[in-house]
Design an enzyme around this catalytic site. Sequence first.
Site, PDB file in Angstrom:
ATOM      1  N   TYR A  19       0.839  -1.202   0.000  1.00  0.00           N
ATOM      2  CA  TYR A  19       0.000   0.000   0.000  1.00  0.00           C
ATOM      3  C   TYR A  19       0.870   1.247   0.000  1.00  0.00           C
ATOM      4  CZ  TYR A  19      -4.439  -2.403   1.080  1.00  0.00           C
ATOM      5  OH  TYR A  19      -5.565  -3.167   1.019  1.00  0.00           O
ATOM      6  N   GLU A  64     -15.151   4.294   4.893  1.00  0.00           N
ATOM      7  CA  GLU A  64     -15.166   4.564   3.462  1.00  0.00           C
ATOM      8  C   GLU A  64     -16.577   4.464   2.871  1.00  0.00           C
ATOM      9  OE1 GLU A  64     -12.177   2.064   1.492  1.00  0.00           O
ATOM     10  OE2 GLU A  64     -10.830   3.638   2.205  1.00  0.00           O
TER      11      GLU A  64
HETATM   12  C1  4VP Z   1      -8.952   0.379   2.605  1.00  0.00           C
HETATM   13  C2  4VP Z   1      -8.006   1.336   2.591  1.00  0.00           C
HETATM   14  C3  4VP Z   1      -6.712   1.170   3.211  1.00  0.00           C
HETATM   15  C4  4VP Z   1      -5.756   2.140   2.989  1.00  0.00           C
HETATM   16  C5  4VP Z   1      -4.483   1.982   3.532  1.00  0.00           C
HETATM   17  C6  4VP Z   1      -4.206   0.853   4.277  1.00  0.00           C
HETATM   18  O1  4VP Z   1      -2.962   0.673   4.778  1.00  0.00           O
HETATM   19  C7  4VP Z   1      -5.159  -0.092   4.520  1.00  0.00           C
HETATM   20  C8  4VP Z   1      -6.431   0.069   3.977  1.00  0.00           C
END
Ligand code: 4VP
Length: 163
Positions: A19, A64
């Site tokens: 991520y 979200e």
């Molecule tokens: C679902 C979003 C999200 C964004 C960053 C992260 O480290 C985990 C989930």
Amino acid sequence: MKNFIGTQMIYTYANGWEYEIYIKNEDTVDYRIHSGMVGGRWVKEQKMHLVELTKGVYKISWTEPTGTDVSLNFMLEDNKMHGVIFFPKWVHDHSEITVCYQNDYIDLMEESREKYETYPKDVVDEFAAITYVKNVGVNNENIISEAPYKGMSDEIRAGSFYK
Ligand SMILES: C=Cc1ccc(O)cc1
């Protein structure tokens, strides 16, 4: 807090998911998912809550449009973080719907969270190793401004991505 706001980070969870997040200002993140269950997804202007738990340890949390809840702890001195993601059942079952530039599909996310099942939720809690960290200043729209592709995170780390 001033050190953390404006920071761009790339990290790899123990489960292999990679991520990238940009702490754009005191209540907003942009992020990009390079690999994992929803690899390819990217989001700008996600509102979040930010606290400094203790010196150099920051927690950000948000919910979200998909119904997914997220809480992330960054321990910058140790180059590690811990994330908890609470996925509604539908995101697990139909992850392909969420793999997009979400800002263009907010209505679809909100429709899908009503249409499909929420429970049981899928809780993912994992430590991650931070592989890139740079303070790029606040409210920079160029940090996360295109979809992730294979090799992008390597280019960012190598310093060849931003022109
Ligand atoms: C679902 C979003 C999200 C964004 C960053 C992260 O480290 C985990 C989930």
